[in-house]
Design a protein around this motif. Sequence first.
Motif, short mmCIF file in Angstrom:
data_model
loop_
_atom_site.label_atom_id
_atom_site.label_comp_id
_atom_site.label_asym_id
_atom_site.label_seq_id
_atom_site.Cartn_x
_atom_site.Cartn_y
_atom_site.Cartn_z
N ASP A 1 54.38 -34.78 -22.29
CA ASP A 1 54.40 -36.17 -21.85
C ASP A 1 55.46 -36.44 -20.79
N LYS A 2 56.19 -35.40 -20.41
CA LYS A 2 57.20 -35.51 -19.35
C LYS A 2 56.65 -34.92 -18.05
N PRO A 3 57.28 -35.21 -16.91
CA PRO A 3 56.81 -34.66 -15.62
C PRO A 3 57.24 -33.20 -15.44
N ILE A 4 56.78 -32.34 -16.33
CA ILE A 4 57.14 -30.93 -16.25
C ILE A 4 56.08 -30.16 -15.46
N GLY A 5 56.47 -28.99 -14.96
CA GLY A 5 55.55 -28.17 -14.18
C GLY A 5 55.83 -26.70 -14.39
N LYS B 1 45.14 -34.22 -25.61
CA LYS B 1 45.81 -35.38 -26.19
C LYS B 1 45.23 -36.68 -25.64
N ALA B 2 44.88 -36.68 -24.36
CA ALA B 2 44.28 -37.88 -23.76
C ALA B 2 42.96 -38.23 -24.44
N MET B 3 42.14 -37.21 -24.74
CA MET B 3 40.88 -37.46 -25.44
C MET B 3 41.13 -38.05 -26.81
N GLU B 4 42.15 -37.54 -27.49
CA GLU B 4 42.50 -38.08 -28.81
C GLU B 4 42.88 -39.55 -28.72
N LEU B 5 43.69 -39.90 -27.72
CA LEU B 5 44.12 -41.29 -27.55
C LEU B 5 42.96 -42.19 -27.13
N LEU B 6 42.08 -41.67 -26.28
CA LEU B 6 40.92 -42.46 -25.85
C LEU B 6 40.00 -42.77 -27.02
N ARG B 7 39.91 -41.85 -27.95
CA ARG B 7 39.02 -42.03 -29.09
C ARG B 7 39.64 -42.89 -30.19
N SER B 8 40.98 -42.91 -30.27
CA SER B 8 41.62 -43.52 -31.44
C SER B 8 42.45 -44.76 -31.14
N SER B 9 42.61 -45.12 -29.85
CA SER B 9 43.47 -46.25 -29.53
C SER B 9 42.81 -47.17 -28.51
N ASP B 10 43.40 -48.34 -28.34
CA ASP B 10 42.93 -49.32 -27.36
C ASP B 10 43.85 -49.37 -26.14
N GLN B 11 44.71 -48.38 -25.98
CA GLN B 11 45.63 -48.38 -24.84
C GLN B 11 44.87 -48.22 -23.53
N THR B 12 45.43 -48.78 -22.47
CA THR B 12 44.78 -48.71 -21.17
C THR B 12 44.81 -47.28 -20.63
N GLU C 1 48.23 -46.49 -19.39
CA GLU C 1 49.17 -46.21 -20.48
C GLU C 1 48.95 -44.81 -21.04
N ILE C 2 47.69 -44.44 -21.21
CA ILE C 2 47.39 -43.10 -21.72
C ILE C 2 47.83 -42.04 -20.72
N ALA C 3 47.60 -42.30 -19.44
CA ALA C 3 48.05 -41.37 -18.40
C ALA C 3 49.55 -41.11 -18.53
N LEU D 1 51.43 -41.49 -21.20
CA LEU D 1 51.74 -40.83 -22.46
C LEU D 1 51.45 -39.33 -22.45
N VAL D 2 50.62 -38.90 -21.51
CA VAL D 2 50.30 -37.47 -21.44
C VAL D 2 50.88 -36.83 -20.18
N GLY D 3 51.84 -37.49 -19.55
CA GLY D 3 52.60 -36.83 -18.49
C GLY D 3 52.18 -37.11 -17.07
N TYR D 4 51.29 -38.09 -16.85
CA TYR D 4 50.86 -38.43 -15.50
C TYR D 4 51.41 -39.81 -15.12
N SER D 5 52.17 -39.88 -14.04
CA SER D 5 52.73 -41.16 -13.62
C SER D 5 51.70 -42.01 -12.89
N ASN D 6 50.64 -41.38 -12.39
CA ASN D 6 49.61 -42.06 -11.61
C ASN D 6 48.29 -42.04 -12.36
N GLY D 7 47.79 -43.22 -12.72
CA GLY D 7 46.55 -43.31 -13.48
C GLY D 7 45.35 -42.80 -12.70
N ASN D 8 45.33 -43.02 -11.40
CA ASN D 8 44.21 -42.54 -10.59
C ASN D 8 44.15 -41.02 -10.55
N TYR D 9 45.32 -40.40 -10.41
CA TYR D 9 45.35 -38.94 -10.39
C TYR D 9 44.93 -38.38 -11.75
#
Length: 297
Positions: free
Chosen positions: A198-202, A240-251, A254-256, A258-266
């Motif tokens: 969930d951090k900007p690691i590479g 993890k994103a699939m898990e959040l999409l299936r189990s939460s109402d977060q945008t 927000e999900i982006a 939570l899984v380490g992406y600062s840009n939702g479009n990317y």
Amino acid sequence: MLSENTNKKYESFGFRFHGCHQDEIVGIYSIGWENVYSPDYNWDGLTRREVGKYVFQYTLSGRGMIEIDGNSHPLTSGQAFLVELPSRHRYFFPRDSEHWEFIHITLYGKEIQTAFQFIHEKKGHVITFPPESATIQLLLTIYQKAVEKKITDAYQASALGYAFMMELYRFARNIGLSAQQWPEPINKAALFAQKHYDKPIGLNDLVEASGLSKYHFTRLFHKTTSMTPLNYLTKIRIDKAMELLRSSDQTIQEIARLVGYSNGNYFSKVFHKKIGMSPGQFRESKHTVPVDHIVVD
């Protein structure tokens, strides 16, 4: 497996639920994630007050030590020990170690006693588990449920404890990923990715976690996992994103995050490339998609 909790302090949780089925089958006594630096961390299995408990402790990073029946075993990334309380053992932080980070679970009940005896006969007390093994993934899931306060009664605790016990049996019988053994540097990098996705690691962060040169690391990682390090990190994030999409109402944004992406479009572009549909389409189809996880290359 861990998301926002990676920013919090290390935590441990104890469970004291009523329900005699826990003694007959299995119950969770405690679970925790710790990082120790002091030689004061020293547990003697013959002086513990707990009776009829069984400890599974998995090293995430650093180094610890356990003495069992007079024999010493160093504990490094990817290694776990299983011991009964009380019994003749001592696990401790060695003075020449920089730190010892681990996750542990203590179980009890007649069925887990039988399971531990079987595993000791098959595998011994100190065992290597790849971080991708179902056993360790489930352990991380149980810990996350404890953090999120989702273990609220004896039946939930027993169900999770029983599932963990079954994964130990599967491992002991050499079924599934847990029969494999990954090189320690790959264990370190994979565990780092699973903890900090969930951090900007590479790539450079994974290389540093492994302790190898970039060239040696990338070759060994691909040989071990059949994936590049960045594809492995992306797989964790998308899963993890699939898990959040299936189990939460977060945008989606927000999900982006939570899984380490600062840009939702990317994030959406990466998700579509891997899964074949946008995050929104995946969420809308969640009641018809017949799988929880999708394997991607």
